[in-house]
Design a protein around this motif. Structure first.
Motif, PDB file in Angstrom:
ATOM      1  N   GLN A   1     118.259 -11.035 118.191  1.00 53.91           N
ATOM      2  CA  GLN A   1     118.811 -12.075 119.058  1.00 53.91           C
ATOM      3  C   GLN A   1     119.118 -13.351 118.282  1.00 53.91           C
ATOM      4  OE1 GLN A   1     118.340 -13.127 123.171  1.00 53.91           O
ATOM      5  NE2 GLN A   1     116.277 -12.291 123.016  1.00 53.91           N
ATOM      6  N   PHE A   2     118.169 -13.743 117.413  1.00 59.71           N
ATOM      7  CA  PHE A   2     118.286 -15.042 116.771  1.00 59.71           C
ATOM      8  C   PHE A   2     118.475 -14.874 115.267  1.00 59.71           C
ATOM      9  CE2 PHE A   2     115.205 -15.810 120.427  1.00 59.71           C
ATOM     10  CZ  PHE A   2     116.222 -16.068 121.326  1.00 59.71           C
ATOM     11  N   ASP A   3     117.646 -15.499 114.442  1.00 56.38           N
ATOM     12  CA  ASP A   3     117.877 -15.561 112.997  1.00 56.38           C
ATOM     13  C   ASP A   3     117.271 -14.372 112.260  1.00 56.38           C
ATOM     14  OD1 ASP A   3     119.067 -17.965 113.509  1.00 56.38           O
ATOM     15  OD2 ASP A   3     117.376 -19.182 112.821  1.00 56.38           O
ATOM     16  N   MET A   4     117.901 -14.045 111.122  1.00 59.27           N
ATOM     17  CA  MET A   4     117.338 -13.098 110.163  1.00 59.27           C
ATOM     18  C   MET A   4     117.123 -13.850 108.861  1.00 59.27           C
ATOM     19  SD  MET A   4     117.290 -11.018 107.405  1.00 59.27           S
ATOM     20  CE  MET A   4     118.939 -11.119 106.704  1.00 59.27           C
ATOM     21  N   GLN A   5     115.883 -13.930 108.423  1.00 63.99           N
ATOM     22  CA  GLN A   5     115.555 -14.611 107.179  1.00 63.99           C
ATOM     23  C   GLN A   5     114.730 -13.665 106.320  1.00 63.99           C
ATOM     24  OE1 GLN A   5     113.655 -18.393 107.674  1.00 63.99           O
ATOM     25  NE2 GLN A   5     113.313 -18.703 105.497  1.00 63.99           N
ATOM     26  N   GLY A   6     115.326 -13.198 105.221  1.00 56.34           N
ATOM     27  CA  GLY A   6     114.633 -12.263 104.351  1.00 56.34           C
ATOM     28  C   GLY A   6     115.535 -11.125 103.939  1.00 56.34           C
ATOM     29  N   VAL A   7     115.088  -9.889 104.202  1.00 54.65           N
ATOM     30  CA  VAL A   7     115.824  -8.692 103.780  1.00 54.65           C
ATOM     31  C   VAL A   7     115.951  -7.761 104.972  1.00 54.65           C
ATOM     32  CG1 VAL A   7     115.875  -6.738 102.210  1.00 54.65           C
ATOM     33  CG2 VAL A   7     114.933  -8.909 101.431  1.00 54.65           C
ATOM     34  N   GLN A   8     117.144  -7.192 105.144  1.00 52.51           N
ATOM     35  CA  GLN A   8     117.415  -6.318 106.281  1.00 52.51           C
ATOM     36  C   GLN A   8     118.237  -5.123 105.818  1.00 52.51           C
ATOM     37  OE1 GLN A   8     120.008  -7.857 109.490  1.00 52.51           O
ATOM     38  NE2 GLN A   8     118.297  -7.531 110.881  1.00 52.51           N
ATOM     39  N   PHE A   9     117.728  -3.915 106.084  1.00 52.19           N
ATOM     40  CA  PHE A   9     118.426  -2.681 105.717  1.00 52.19           C
ATOM     41  C   PHE A   9     118.589  -1.805 106.953  1.00 52.19           C
ATOM     42  CE2 PHE A   9     116.276  -3.947 101.799  1.00 52.19           C
ATOM     43  CZ  PHE A   9     117.287  -3.813 100.856  1.00 52.19           C
ATOM     44  N   ALA A  10     119.765  -1.188 107.080  1.00 55.86           N
ATOM     45  CA  ALA A  10     120.004  -0.255 108.184  1.00 55.86           C
ATOM     46  C   ALA A  10     120.932   0.857 107.716  1.00 55.86           C
ATOM     47  CB  ALA A  10     120.611  -0.969 109.386  1.00 55.86           C
ATOM     48  N   GLY A  11     120.699   2.053 108.245  1.00 59.74           N
ATOM     49  CA  GLY A  11     121.577   3.160 107.892  1.00 59.74           C
ATOM     50  C   GLY A  11     122.982   2.987 108.415  1.00 59.74           C
TER      51      GLY A  11
ATOM     52  N   GLY B   1     121.854 -15.044 115.374  1.00 58.37           N
ATOM     53  CA  GLY B   1     121.672 -16.370 114.795  1.00 58.37           C
ATOM     54  C   GLY B   1     122.218 -16.443 113.382  1.00 58.37           C
ATOM     55  N   ASP B   2     121.474 -17.136 112.509  1.00 58.51           N
ATOM     56  CA  ASP B   2     121.863 -17.289 111.116  1.00 58.51           C
ATOM     57  C   ASP B   2     121.297 -16.151 110.276  1.00 58.51           C
ATOM     58  OD1 ASP B   2     123.071 -19.631 111.850  1.00 58.51           O
ATOM     59  OD2 ASP B   2     121.424 -20.916 111.169  1.00 58.51           O
ATOM     60  N   VAL B   3     122.013 -15.821 109.214  1.00 58.09           N
ATOM     61  CA  VAL B   3     121.557 -14.825 108.237  1.00 58.09           C
ATOM     62  C   VAL B   3     121.232 -15.572 106.956  1.00 58.09           C
ATOM     63  CG1 VAL B   3     122.164 -12.794 106.887  1.00 58.09           C
ATOM     64  CG2 VAL B   3     122.950 -12.994 109.259  1.00 58.09           C
ATOM     65  N   ARG B   4     119.945 -15.577 106.590  1.00 61.84           N
ATOM     66  CA  ARG B   4     119.510 -16.232 105.362  1.00 61.84           C
ATOM     67  C   ARG B   4     118.757 -15.208 104.520  1.00 61.84           C
ATOM     68  NH1 ARG B   4     118.413 -20.266 109.271  1.00 61.84           N
ATOM     69  NH2 ARG B   4     116.208 -19.661 109.361  1.00 61.84           N
TER      70      ARG B   4
ATOM     71  N   SER C   1     123.843 -17.490 104.669  1.00 63.48           N
ATOM     72  CA  SER C   1     123.404 -18.119 103.421  1.00 63.48           C
ATOM     73  C   SER C   1     122.729 -17.017 102.614  1.00 63.48           C
ATOM     74  CB  SER C   1     122.435 -19.271 103.697  1.00 63.48           C
ATOM     75  OG  SER C   1     123.034 -20.277 104.467  1.00 63.48           O
ATOM     76  N   GLY C   2     123.530 -16.228 101.940  1.00 64.37           N
ATOM     77  CA  GLY C   2     122.993 -15.085 101.219  1.00 64.37           C
ATOM     78  C   GLY C   2     124.075 -14.064 100.956  1.00 64.37           C
ATOM     79  N   VAL C   3     123.740 -12.778 101.165  1.00 71.13           N
ATOM     80  CA  VAL C   3     124.650 -11.683 100.819  1.00 71.13           C
ATOM     81  C   VAL C   3     124.730 -10.697 101.973  1.00 71.13           C
ATOM     82  CG1 VAL C   3     125.097  -9.787  99.223  1.00 71.13           C
ATOM     83  CG2 VAL C   3     124.110 -11.909  98.362  1.00 71.13           C
ATOM     84  N   GLN C   4     125.951 -10.320 102.319  1.00 70.69           N
ATOM     85  CA  GLN C   4     126.206  -9.213 103.239  1.00 70.69           C
ATOM     86  C   GLN C   4     126.832  -8.074 102.450  1.00 70.69           C
ATOM     87  OE1 GLN C   4     128.713 -10.963 106.386  1.00 70.69           O
ATOM     88  NE2 GLN C   4     127.113 -10.449 107.843  1.00 70.69           N
ATOM     89  N   LEU C   5     126.230  -6.882 102.517  1.00 71.66           N
ATOM     90  CA  LEU C   5     126.740  -5.716 101.806  1.00 71.66           C
ATOM     91  C   LEU C   5     126.864  -4.568 102.795  1.00 71.66           C
ATOM     92  CD1 LEU C   5     127.456  -4.200  99.160  1.00 71.66           C
ATOM     93  CD2 LEU C   5     125.015  -3.756  98.876  1.00 71.66           C
ATOM     94  N   ALA C   6     128.093  -4.065 102.974  1.00 71.99           N
ATOM     95  CA  ALA C   6     128.319  -2.995 103.949  1.00 71.99           C
ATOM     96  C   ALA C   6     129.342  -2.008 103.420  1.00 71.99           C
ATOM     97  CB  ALA C   6     128.793  -3.573 105.276  1.00 71.99           C
ATOM     98  N   GLY C   7     129.239  -0.778 103.911  1.00 72.73           N
ATOM     99  CA  GLY C   7     130.178   0.244 103.479  1.00 72.73           C
ATOM    100  C   GLY C   7     131.578   0.038 104.026  1.00 72.73           C
ATOM    101  N   ILE C   8     131.700  -0.469 105.256  1.00 68.23           N
ATOM    102  CA  ILE C   8     133.010  -0.565 105.897  1.00 68.23           C
ATOM    103  C   ILE C   8     133.356  -1.980 106.344  1.00 68.23           C
ATOM    104  CG2 ILE C   8     134.398   0.233 107.867  1.00 68.23           C
ATOM    105  CD1 ILE C   8     132.917   2.862 107.762  1.00 68.23           C
TER     106      ILE C   8
END
Length: 588
Positions: free
Chosen positions: A319-329, A336-339, A355-362
């Motif tokens: 719902q809100f912010d992601m701060q740290g590391v996030q992995f999904a298949g 919220g914000d992505v840090r 504020s960081g990196v987004q890495l996705a296949g598509i």
């Protein structure tokens, strides 16, 4: 034993200001251990967790014809508080008259804005929401169940109409582990595991003032509920909320979306959670309101956010912010914000800042790249990426400003502060586009007709920014027994631009074809320096010397190797040679 019930805001512990008081006495039936009578005290109040600011005593002078904005500025300066609210909720330029006041800050805000508003505190911010209606619990029933479990049930009604209120979020306000919604008759039921002696039932619904019941349970338990840190997330733009997006509607149930609407930005911090699917996990139906340090979602999860690590076999929804590391298949979706760092097999979607990196296949999507990088094999989307860089296999799209863009296919932006590198670059403003074709609205466009030392007459189109541009050309040889046609492509740069004179340089490669338009692999590449005189705002004449590398037309008739010539190519040898082009340019 006596049980006391305080009706207050779900995030509050205790609050001094009491607006309405009513005492209702009822008897809870006998438990297996002892008979209990319960004294119920229902307090309708305005409060927030650790509510120091709202309960501060203040003293303000009389205001006549002052705007709400001016009074807020005085409160900001004197009380060191900031106000958060939906921009459509208040008209800050409305003039009001307020008498001299001495008392609690919350009382002054009620006096200033009216009783239809509710006030909550989060850190140094006071959150203002519209809550004209009131609700109450008409009946509370508690049953002791085996293994330290208690079932708490009751009915919620509207105080003004005395009618039941449906779809009220009722949750455990002590440990924040359980929640439910009232049905059409206003009935709710909570099955609480290991309750503490003091237990809070909190209730929330859109346009209603938040209410809570603090119960002294008529049972004995072996352990107390742990204190947990709470918070509040304020989003003034409802379009940037998960519940209003296609992703949010797809990955969540209607019951979860109603709960999110009722609770707004209220959330709780927790060390960890494990879930199989949204709503089926260690925090149950309350998952979407909890921020975790570690979150493991076997298939997928729907949480308030993460301040550490989140892993999912298929998808993570915050719902809100992601701060740290996030992995999904498959997907990561953040309201919220992505840090930090996001990685997904298919797509990362963020509704606010990166504020960081987004890495996705598509596909990567974010509202604003505050600082960071988007990387994908497909498409990057961002409304604004002034301090960011986009790398994509197919396309980058920035609806406003962007730092730099690199794509295998197309770059599109409004304003580019750095470099655009792609087959096609499009922007309103971009000084350094590098591609086969550029279309820069505020850049340069030229159409040139020229004749070079090889008697090739060509028509060239140059387009780009104020500095870099692309070259596309087509032409024919006037007198050549081997080639008939040629096409050119290259890049160039404007070095000097004056009112009457310009100087540019460009690197151009030419490919040859015969009369039947069959490709000939004898190619040539030229480095040109192009001084030009301006005849008018649109017309230029130029004479451009060049250094050219030409491949031999008959390589088998002579010795191998490259030779240098002052002028013109040698048909039997690969040649570095001097040359030149004269022509006329039309600028538009």
């Amino acid at each position: 034993m006596t049980s006391i019930i305080l009706n207050k805001h779900p995030m509050s512990k205790y609050y001094n200001f009491i607006k309405h008081l009513k005492i209702v006495i009822y008897i809870i039936r006998k438990s297996k251990l002892f008979a209990v009578s319960t004294l119920v005290m229902c307090f309708n109040s305005l409060s927030a967790d650790a509510q120091n600011k709202l309960s501060d005593n203040i003293q303000l002078p009389k205001f006549e014809g002052a705007t709400i904005r001016e009074i807020f500025d005085v409160l900001k300066q004197d009380q060191s508080v900031l106000f958060s609210y939906n921009s459509q909720l208040l008209n800050l330029d409305e003039e009001v008259n307020v008498d001299r006041y001495q008392g609690l800050l919350v009382g002054y805000l009620e006096k200033l804005l009216g009783e239809k508003y509710s006030f909550k505190e989060a850190n140094s911010h006071i959150i203002i929401t519209y809550a004209p209606q009131r609700m109450d619990v008409s009946t509370v029933d508690m049953d002791t169940i085996k293994n330290n479990r208690t079932k708490i049930s009751g009915y919620v009604k509207d105080i003004r109409t005395d009618m039941p209120v449906k779809f009220v979020t009722v949750y455990d306000g002590t440990a924040y582990q359980f929640s439910t919604l009232t049905d059409k008759s206003g009935y709710f039921e909570l099955d609480v595991k290991n309750p503490a002696p003091t237990f809070t039932i909190a209730m929330s619904k859109e346009n209603y003032r938040d209410t809570a019941l603090v119960l002294l349970l008529p049972i004995e338990v072996s352990r107390k509920g742990k204190e947990r840190k709470t918070g509040y997330y304020h989003a003034s733009d409802s379009s940037k909320m998960i519940s209003n997006t296609a992703f949010g509607r797809f990955f969540t149930s209607s019951r979860q979306r109603v709960q999110n609407l009722n609770l707004g930005g209220f959330f709780v911090y927790s060390p960890f959670q494990i879930s199989m699917t949204p709503g089926l996990g260690t925090h149950g139906f309350f998952n979407s309101q909890i921020v975790n340090k570690f979150s493991l979602n076997i298939i997928g999860g729907y949480t308030a956010g993460v301040t550490g690590t989140e892993l999912a076999g298929a998808f993570n929804v915050n719902q809100f912010d992601m701060q740290g590391v996030q992995f999904a298949g498959l997907f990561n979706v953040v309201g919220g914000d992505v840090r930090g760092f996001q990685a997904a097999g298919v797509s990362n979607v963020g509704l606010n800042k990166l504020s960081g990196v987004q890495l996705a296949g598509i596909w990567n999507s974010i509202d604003t790249v505050a600082s960071g990088i988007q990387l994908t094999g497909g498409i990057n989307l961002a409304n604004n990426a002034v301090q960011g860089i986009q790398f994509a296999g197919v396309m980058n799209l920035a609806k406003s400003e962007v730092g730099s863009q690199f794509a295998g296919g197309i770059n599109i932006a409004q304003k580019v502060r750095g470099v655009q590198l792609a087959v096609i670059n499009m922007a309103d403003s971009s000084d350094y586009p590098i591609g086969v074709f550029n279309w820069i609205k505020n850049g340069s466009r030229q159409l040139s007709l020229g004749l070079d030392e090889s008697k090739f007459m060509g028509l060239s189109f140059r387009s780009g920014g104020r500095v870099m541009y692309s070259v596309l050309g087509v032409g024919t040889y006037l007198n050549d027994g081997h080639f008939k046609y040629g096409i050119e492509a290259g890049i160039g740069a404007h070095l000097i631009q004056r009112t009457s004179f310009t100087l540019s340089t460009e690197l151009v490669h030419r490919t040859h074809f015969d009369e039947d338009l069959k490709y000939n692999d004898t190619n040539r590449s030229s480095l040109r320096v192009i001084p030009a005189m301006n005849l008018s705002r649109q017309l230029q004449v130029y004479a451009a010397p060049s250094l050219t590398y030409s491949e031999a037309i008959h390589p088998g008739l002579a010795n191998k190797g490259v030779i240098w010539k002052a002028w013109g190519a040698d048909q039997r040898r690969n040649t570095f040679h001097g040359g030149g082009t004269v022509g006329l340019t039309y600028r538009f």
